[in-house]
Design a protein around this motif. Structure first.
Motif, PDB file in Angstrom:
ATOM      1  N   GLU A  64     -10.472  -4.334  -8.533  1.00 27.79           N
ATOM      2  CA  GLU A  64      -9.715  -5.311  -7.754  1.00 27.79           C
ATOM      3  C   GLU A  64     -10.281  -6.721  -7.968  1.00 27.79           C
ATOM      4  OE1 GLU A  64     -10.363  -5.681  -3.711  1.00 27.79           O
ATOM      5  OE2 GLU A  64      -8.510  -6.790  -3.361  1.00 27.79           O
ATOM      6  N   SER A 118      -2.355  -8.051  -5.073  1.00 28.28           N
ATOM      7  CA  SER A 118      -2.606  -7.574  -3.704  1.00 28.28           C
ATOM      8  C   SER A 118      -1.718  -6.388  -3.390  1.00 28.28           C
ATOM      9  CB  SER A 118      -2.328  -8.690  -2.691  1.00 28.28           C
ATOM     10  OG  SER A 118      -3.330  -9.645  -2.757  1.00 28.28           O
ATOM     11  N   ASN A 119      -0.427  -6.527  -3.733  1.00 33.43           N
ATOM     12  CA  ASN A 119       0.514  -5.422  -3.473  1.00 33.43           C
ATOM     13  C   ASN A 119       0.076  -4.165  -4.216  1.00 33.43           C
ATOM     14  OD1 ASN A 119       2.006  -7.160  -1.967  1.00 33.43           O
ATOM     15  ND2 ASN A 119       3.512  -7.603  -3.564  1.00 33.43           N
ATOM     16  N   ASP A 166      -2.934  -2.774  -2.466  1.00 29.07           N
ATOM     17  CA  ASP A 166      -2.607  -2.146  -1.177  1.00 29.07           C
ATOM     18  C   ASP A 166      -2.274  -0.683  -1.401  1.00 29.07           C
ATOM     19  OD1 ASP A 166      -3.074  -4.386   0.212  1.00 29.07           O
ATOM     20  OD2 ASP A 166      -0.979  -4.997   0.457  1.00 29.07           O
ATOM     21  N   THR A 167      -1.484  -0.434  -2.435  1.00 26.87           N
ATOM     22  CA  THR A 167      -1.119   0.948  -2.771  1.00 26.87           C
ATOM     23  C   THR A 167      -2.346   1.719  -3.248  1.00 26.87           C
ATOM     24  OG1 THR A 167       0.994   0.056  -3.502  1.00 26.87           O
ATOM     25  CG2 THR A 167       0.520   2.331  -4.110  1.00 26.87           C
ATOM     26  N   PHE A 185      -5.412   1.150  -2.550  1.00 26.42           N
ATOM     27  CA  PHE A 185      -6.349   1.375  -1.438  1.00 26.42           C
ATOM     28  C   PHE A 185      -5.914   2.582  -0.602  1.00 26.42           C
ATOM     29  CE2 PHE A 185      -7.623  -3.349  -1.440  1.00 26.42           C
ATOM     30  CZ  PHE A 185      -8.596  -3.092  -2.376  1.00 26.42           C
ATOM     31  N   ARG A 186      -4.575   2.692  -0.408  1.00 23.72           N
ATOM     32  CA  ARG A 186      -4.074   3.839   0.376  1.00 23.72           C
ATOM     33  C   ARG A 186      -4.380   5.141  -0.358  1.00 23.72           C
ATOM     34  NH1 ARG A 186       0.147   0.294   1.907  1.00 23.72           N
ATOM     35  NH2 ARG A 186       1.497   0.942   0.214  1.00 23.72           N
TER      36      ARG A 186
END
Lengths: 309, 391
Positions: free
Chosen positions: B46, B297-298, B301-302, B304-305
């Motif tokens: 990241e 970031s988007n 976000d995925t 990270f989930r």
């Protein structure tokens, strides 16, 4: 013994000053004293930049042997341009080399963009050569934009705006210097208009096709041949001229520079006088761009005087 | 009996059964390492991707996958990113709200992406030269540090582009480019890029070319209409741009209509950036203007989930492993009953025997923790390097 010390000191200072002067005069290694570097691709732009920038920037115009319109920069010169703070280009296909070199768009300013729609397209341009310059063609658009002093004014404004953008802290100085230059250009425009009005619609012939904007702005009837001042025209060249003169009975030929005396004699033999209107695309041996343009106007007064008689 | 006795006996036991001890240590190490490694690698990835995205204010490209646009425009990944016109990039910056840097990342040279751009890109990314200088002429290129090292290139060497289709006889010739500079290492995709002037990539594509003087090739004329000459295939096209033939290189059509894959847009100020973004909102627009940082970031976000889910699963797996290890230790206590009996006979108390077993377990755990830490440190150093090759 003591008397030698001051002499040695003076000698050392002289050597230092001469050394500094020599380094300053070289094209690529000029000492800018921390000033922004402005690179110009022809002399009129360099002159405008020098007038407007004054002491605030170091203006560079490379030493070019021949016409800058048919010059091609070396690797080192392009690298020099890339390192400059501002690159002033004439546009109007003047820099034919621009398509094959890498200039930074961020720093490059096309000074003729404001009148891009008014550029004159050259059709059926013939490839020709003269002297040691090799073959070249005037294809594309006519590029001697500054010979229309109104266009020169617009180019000067583009130079001013680019300099102000590059050196916002010196805005007042730049604007004041630009105003003085614009006043000179306005005076040139008026004087040229006055003298060309006196010439009227009498036909003229140009030794080279570089007066398109000049002819359009000042309403002159000019036909062109492909002669060079330093080259004596051949019989075929003279025959071509005579063919033009049949439909376009010009009494004057406009030259870019001082023509060979044989050429002047040949022309006189067929009833054509010679007059110099130097576009000053390259740095003149004497004077500056403004003085050359004033001299052009003075030269044209002879044509006007003869025309009015 | 002092502590030294059971410690000595424990060490001897572990060494005596070193393969079994190593196996147990490996299981514990993996149980600790995997969840931690996933967190570390994702964090580093990241940071790696975000750093480049954060330093790129806006990116213009054809409508479609915004993520593919980011990967092509920023990381020069090989994909079939739809092309836009140079004029689109010029238009975006036309009214002074910003300036654009075109990117044309489509062609390859010996396995590395040739990135067509302007010299402004070098300035924008703050790239430094290890050797040589920026490209100055058509056909020049600057190579990233990894490219230079891998292909052993220095200024003055040549680098030949790779044709898109080897067996396409109608395709364009490979172009022999002149290496004029080598970039200092940056730890970014620029290390693995071949930077050239945009116009050079158009030569590679065949939109511009140089050939013998058409006016001198009377034998090769197929058709003559006025000043225009149609020539047959016997005309020699230049595959290398030299001082002698550079003047013959010409562009067909208007360069503003020539293709690029993306354009970095640098707004004058934040307000200009918002205005520019607003201009490209709408389904009917064939172009998209994006903030790369938002796309990354988007994406993360995925990621990270998914990472959280994978970590939970790995923790469950690790706990299961630890339970199995515990079971192994309990079972080994039964297997070692004769050994413990001997210890009792020579005077060891039950407490000493319990300490011995505990010491062995703690020793394995300590070695596993140390190994995990060592591997994580190695991963910390290796990941950025691996990422430059992967992304």
């Amino acid at each position: 013994m003591r008397t030698y010390f001051p002499n040695l000191t003076v000698l050392a200072l002289v050597v230092l000053v001469v050394g500094c002067d020599q380094s300053g005069s070289s094209d690529g290694d000029a000492d800018n004293n921390g000033k922004p570097v402005v690179y110009a691709t022809n002399y009129p732009l360099a002159y405008f930049a020098e007038r407007i920038a004054g002491d605030t920037a170091a203006v560079r115009f490379p030493e070019i042997d021949g016409d800058p319109a048919f010059w091609r920069p070396s690797d080192a010169q392009v690298a020099d341009m890339q390192g400059a703070d501002l690159i002033l280009t004439n546009g109007a296909t003047y820099e034919k080399w621009a398509k094959t070199v890498s200039l930074p768009p961020k720093k490059t300013v096309d000074t003729s963009v404001s009148f891009a729609s008014a550029l004159i397209e050259i059709k059926d341009a013939t490839t020709h050569s003269h002297g040691s310059e090799g073959e070249h063609s005037h294809a594309g658009t006519a590029f001697t934009t500054w010979m229309d002093f109104d266009q020169a004014r617009q180019q000067a404004i583009a130079v001013r705006d680019a300099l102000v953008k590059a050196m916002p802290d010196d805005k007042e100085t730049l604007n004041a210097n630009a105003d003085a230059l614009l006043a000179d250009l306005a005076k040139l425009h008026e004087d040229m208009r006055s003298v060309t009005t006196a010439i009227g619609d009498r036909p003229l012939v140009a030794s080279h096709p570089v007066y398109q904007y000049f002819a359009r702005q000042y309403k002159l009837k000019i036909e062109s041949v492909l002669w060079e001042p330093e080259t004596v025209p051949t019989e075929a060249d003279v025959a071509d001229l005579k063919r033009i003169l049949k439909d376009h009975p010009a009494a004057w030929m406009i030259w870019e520079g001082e023509p060979a005396s044989e050429s002047v004699g040949l022309l006189k033999g067929i009833g054509v006088e010679s007059v110099i209107v130097d576009p000053a695309g390259n740095r003149p041996d004497q004077g500056d761009w403004l003085s050359v343009m004033k001299r052009n106007i003075d030269n044209l007064r002879a044509v006007a005087g003869r025309s009015s008689n | 009996m002092t502590i030294a006795g059971p410690v000595y006996l424990g060490c001897r036991y572990l060494w005596q059964h070193r393969w079994r001890s190593a196996l147990v240590t490996l299981v514990v190490t993996l149980g600790l390492l995997l969840p931690a490694a996933i967190w570390l690698v994702v964090d580093l990835a990241e940071a790696h991707l975000r750093e480049r995205a954060d330093s790129t204010p806006l990116l213009l490209g054809a409508k479609g996958s915004s993520l593919e646009l980011v990967f092509n425009g920023l990381y020069f990944s090989e994909n079939d990113q739809p092309r836009i016109k140079l004029q689109d990039a010029n238009d975006a910056a036309a009214d002074g709200l910003g300036r654009s840097i075109p990117i044309y990342a489509r062609y390859q040279a010996q396995g590395y992406t040739v990135v067509g751009t302007t010299v402004d890109y070098i300035d924008f990314r703050g790239l430094q030269f290890k050797k040589g200088q920026a490209f100055t002429q058509l056909g020049d290129c600057v190579v990233g540090s990894d490219v230079a090292q891998d292909l052993n290139l220095s200024p003055g060497d040549a680098l030949v582009t790779t044709p898109e289709r080897v067996f396409d006889l109608t395709g364009v010739f490979p172009l022999k480019m002149r290496v004029v500079g080598v970039l200092a290492p940056t730890g970014t995709p620029d290390d693995r890029a071949v930077l050239a002037d945009l116009k050079t990539t158009w030569v590679i594509e065949g939109l511009a070319h140089g050939h013998q003087d058409a006016t001198q090739l009377d034998d090769a004329v197929l058709e003559q209409r006025g000043e225009n000459r149609a020539l047959n295939a016997s005309v020699v096209e230049y595959t290398e741009i030299t001082d002698d033939n550079i003047a013959s290189f010409h562009f067909h059509g208007d360069m503003k209509d020539y293709p690029i894959t993306a354009a970095i847009l640098i707004p004058r100020d934040p307000k200009s950036g918002v205005i520019l973004l607003g201009r490209y909102v709408g389904e009917d627009r064939p172009l998209q203007l994006i903030r790369p940082a938002e796309q990354i970031s988007n994406l993360f976000d995925t990621v990270f989930r998914i990472r959280a889910l994978v970590t939970v699963l790995l923790v469950v797996v690790a706990l299961s492993s630890f339970l199995i290890v515990g079971l192994v230790l309990l079972l080994s206590k039964r297997l070692r009953s004769a050994e413990f009996m001997s210890l009792r006979l020579i005077g060891a108390s039950p407490g000493v025997i319990r300490f011995l077993v505990l010491f062995e377990a703690i020793a394995i755990l300590c070695i596993s923790v140390l190994l995990t830490c060592g591997l994580l440190v190695a991963l910390w150093f290796a990941t950025p390097w691996v990422l430059t090759w992967v992304v």
